[in-house]
Design an enzyme around this catalytic site. Structure first.
Site, PDB file in Angstrom:
ATOM      1  N   ASP A  58      -2.617  12.736 -10.345  1.00 22.57           N
ATOM      2  CA  ASP A  58      -2.467  11.284 -10.409  1.00 22.57           C
ATOM      3  C   ASP A  58      -3.709  10.688 -11.049  1.00 22.57           C
ATOM      4  OD1 ASP A  58       0.065  11.083  -9.024  1.00 22.57           O
ATOM      5  OD2 ASP A  58      -1.043  11.770  -7.257  1.00 22.57           O
ATOM      6  N   ASP A  74       0.303  17.812  -8.191  1.00 22.21           N
ATOM      7  CA  ASP A  74       0.447  16.945  -9.357  1.00 22.21           C
ATOM      8  C   ASP A  74      -0.896  16.249  -9.608  1.00 22.21           C
ATOM      9  OD1 ASP A  74       0.370  15.090  -7.269  1.00 22.21           O
ATOM     10  OD2 ASP A  74       2.540  14.863  -7.270  1.00 22.21           O
ATOM     11  N   ASP A  85      -4.357   5.724   1.513  1.00 19.82           N
ATOM     12  CA  ASP A  85      -4.065   6.000   2.917  1.00 19.82           C
ATOM     13  C   ASP A  85      -5.217   6.679   3.660  1.00 19.82           C
ATOM     14  OD1 ASP A  85      -3.483   8.259   1.420  1.00 19.82           O
ATOM     15  OD2 ASP A  85      -1.435   8.515   2.156  1.00 19.82           O
TER      16      ASP A  85
HETATM   17  P1  ATP Z   1       0.466  15.664  -2.725  1.00 19.58           P
HETATM   18  O1  ATP Z   1       0.762  15.236  -4.127  1.00 19.58           O
HETATM   19  O2  ATP Z   1      -0.314  16.914  -2.602  1.00 19.58           O
HETATM   20  O3  ATP Z   1       1.658  15.638  -1.836  1.00 19.58           O
HETATM   21  P2  ATP Z   1      -1.090  13.241  -2.692  1.00 19.58           P
HETATM   22  O4  ATP Z   1      -2.198  12.826  -1.791  1.00 19.58           O
HETATM   23  O5  ATP Z   1      -1.395  13.380  -4.128  1.00 19.58           O
HETATM   24  O6  ATP Z   1      -0.499  14.572  -2.074  1.00 19.58           O
HETATM   25  P3  ATP Z   1       0.933  11.428  -3.536  1.00 19.58           P
HETATM   26  O7  ATP Z   1       2.172  11.005  -2.830  1.00 19.58           O
HETATM   27  O8  ATP Z   1       1.036  12.187  -4.801  1.00 19.58           O
HETATM   28  O9  ATP Z   1       0.082  12.222  -2.472  1.00 19.58           O
HETATM   29  O10 ATP Z   1       0.094  10.105  -3.759  1.00 19.58           O
HETATM   30  C1  ATP Z   1      -1.086  10.055  -4.573  1.00 19.58           C
HETATM   31  C2  ATP Z   1      -2.131   9.156  -3.921  1.00 19.58           C
HETATM   32  O11 ATP Z   1      -1.623   7.823  -3.800  1.00 19.58           O
HETATM   33  C3  ATP Z   1      -2.522   9.542  -2.504  1.00 19.58           C
HETATM   34  O12 ATP Z   1      -3.523  10.529  -2.488  1.00 19.58           O
HETATM   35  C4  ATP Z   1      -3.008   8.219  -1.936  1.00 19.58           C
HETATM   36  O13 ATP Z   1      -4.311   7.923  -2.367  1.00 19.58           O
HETATM   37  C5  ATP Z   1      -2.055   7.232  -2.583  1.00 19.58           C
HETATM   38  N1  ATP Z   1      -0.867   6.994  -1.747  1.00 19.58           N
HETATM   39  C6  ATP Z   1       0.346   7.598  -1.858  1.00 19.58           C
HETATM   40  N2  ATP Z   1       1.209   7.139  -0.944  1.00 19.58           N
HETATM   41  C7  ATP Z   1       0.547   6.223  -0.228  1.00 19.58           C
HETATM   42  C8  ATP Z   1       0.886   5.383   0.866  1.00 19.58           C
HETATM   43  N3  ATP Z   1       2.106   5.414   1.409  1.00 19.58           N
HETATM   44  N4  ATP Z   1      -0.071   4.530   1.332  1.00 19.58           N
HETATM   45  C9  ATP Z   1      -1.305   4.499   0.770  1.00 19.58           C
HETATM   46  N5  ATP Z   1      -1.675   5.278  -0.242  1.00 19.58           N
HETATM   47  C10 ATP Z   1      -0.783   6.119  -0.748  1.00 19.58           C
HETATM   48 MG    MG Z   2      -0.096  13.808  -5.654  1.00 18.84          MG
END
Ligand code: ATP
Ligand code: MG
Length: 413
Positions: free
Chosen positions: A43, A41, A120
């Protein structure tokens, strides 16, 4: 790289930009694009406040309490826009921390420089500016990507206490990206794994789906076990695992996870209830045996065992009712494969859960806990036309009669 970026995400970026705001792609999509992987996705992070984002788009909805976010809707696709989060030391009622260190609300807005530190992992804290085509990196995320290293930003223990789900995310990303956990990021997990019990079961269910449906289920499972996290996510499953993971029951789990990954990686669909029914099967079997030994009928023993096991799991991960119903059906159908009269066979074939239950039977047979001949019979049967199926049933019944005659002692004249 531009052509890999989703056109709706590009549209959101350019509209917010036109409205005079600072705006970046951030998080997993930047990480994945840099690694040459397809992002799940897109963001977006901006200095516009949620209400300001809403004013720019007609198709925008504000969501969330813990983190207030804007969702821009394009048909079924959602582009998530988050406002930069500010400094967490400000004492302000826009932020709320639980006494155990958990961050319950975080709606203090800030600048990009501040936003970076609440993310994170360093590899998740890269901001991509599509106008200048540059990546902003405050935490060493680019270097971590090069080294294949997953490293928490800040003090790991504090960050895990703020949000224990980060331990699950560590495992998920390590498995998905084939990255190593930095020793400091890895070290506190075993000791803090129990903090998962403070997480609402709805959130843990969502996380469990992400852990097991994304094509790296086997590695993820092994790592969860290794770090002591499985005990707090699927305690009944953990309880049945042997240390070296080499019993029949362990094989069954491993094979199911492998198959599931193969399906995902071949672009086929998978359902959450299948793996969940696999995870809990051994516990159900143990409880079922116990109830049978106590004199319960086979039917009720299985029903009660299923109730107990599912009830305990739902407390931890809020599995929706329709999913627990399907899990139960897969279990109940196992004994029905043995009942092969013409009517029963046709009823079973038309059952909505036949396919899943058959796959489950096959896995049991392959790992030595169900009759292989029975599984093969069903494998063949379902591919045949009605006439040949009838032949198979006639053959089965005449074989049975023969065996029965052979086995029953001859009466004295
Ligand atoms: P994917 O979408 O591939 O599973 P992602 O890294 O994009 O991985 P998301 O859950 O979509 O994960 O979250 C987007 C971003 O928001 C993360 O890359 C991180 O920077 C931040 N984030 C999400 N969840 C947390 C958390 N629990 N604590 C801190 N930062 C977070
Ligand atoms: Mg994501």
């Amino acid at each position: 790289m531009l052509k890999e970026i989703n056109k709706n995400a590009l549209n959101v970026l350019s509209q917010l930009n036109k409205a005079g705001y600072e705006v970046y792609l951030v998080g997993g999509c930047v990480r994945d694009l840099l690694l040459g992987r397809k992002p799940k996705d897109f963001d977006i992070a901006t200095n516009a406040h949620p209400e300001q984002v809403k004013a720019v788009f007609r198709n925008c909805r504000l969501i969330g309490r813990r983190f207030r976010l804007a969702h821009i809707l394009y048909g079924r696709e959602i582009i998530e826009v988050a406002t930069f989060r500010g400094n967490s030391d400000q004492d302000n009622n826009n932020q709320k921390i639980h006494e155990d260190g958990r961050l319950l609300r975080d709606n203090i807005y800030g600048t990009l420089e501040e936003d970076v530190w609440r993310r994170d992992f360093t590899v998740n804290a890269l901001y991509f500016n599509i106008n200048t085509f540059s990546v902003i990196d405050y935490t060493g995320g680019l270097n971590a990507i090069k080294q294949g290293l997953l490293e928490l930003i800040g003090d790991p223990e504090t960050r895990y206490r703020e949000d224990p789900v980060r331990m699950l995310r560590a495992v998920r990303f390590a498995a998905k990206l084939d990255f190593q956990l930095h020793p400091d990021t890895e070290r506190p997990i075993k000791e803090l794994a129990n903090l998962l019990s403070s997480i609402p079961n709805a959130r843990l269910y969502d996380e469990a789906l992400k852990l097991f449906l994304s094509g790296n289920a086997l590695t993820t499972f092994q790592k969860l076990h290794q770090y002591g996290l499985l005990a707090f996510l699927f305690p009944q499953t953990e309880h049945c695992l042997t240390k070296s993971m080499n019993s029949k029951a362990d094989d069954f789990l491993i094979k199911a996870l492998e198959n599931s990954d193969k399906r995902v990686n071949a672009g086929k669909s998978i359902t959450p209830y299948f793996l969940l029914s696999v995870f809990l099967w051994e516990s159900v079997q143990i409880s079922y045996q116990k109830k049978c030994n106590e004199g319960e009928s086979h039917y009720f023993a299985l029903q009660y065992a299923a109730n107990d096991v599912l009830k305990a799991q739902v407390k931890i991960t809020a599995i929706p009712r329709r999913v627990t119903q399907s899990i139960r059906e897969v279990w109940v159908l196992q004994s029905r494969f043995e009942q092969r009269s013409a009517t029963r066979v046709s009823r079973l074939l038309n059952h909505p859960r036949f396919r899943a239950a058959y796959d489950f039977l096959l896995l049991r047979a392959e790992t030595g806990s169900a009759d292989m001949e029975l599984a093969q019979w069903w494998t063949q049967f379902q591919t045949l036309d009605a006439k040949k199926q009838e032949q198979m049933l006639t053959e089965l019944n005449s074989n049975r009669r023969k065996n029965h005659r052979r086995r029953s002692p001859k009466k004295n004249p």
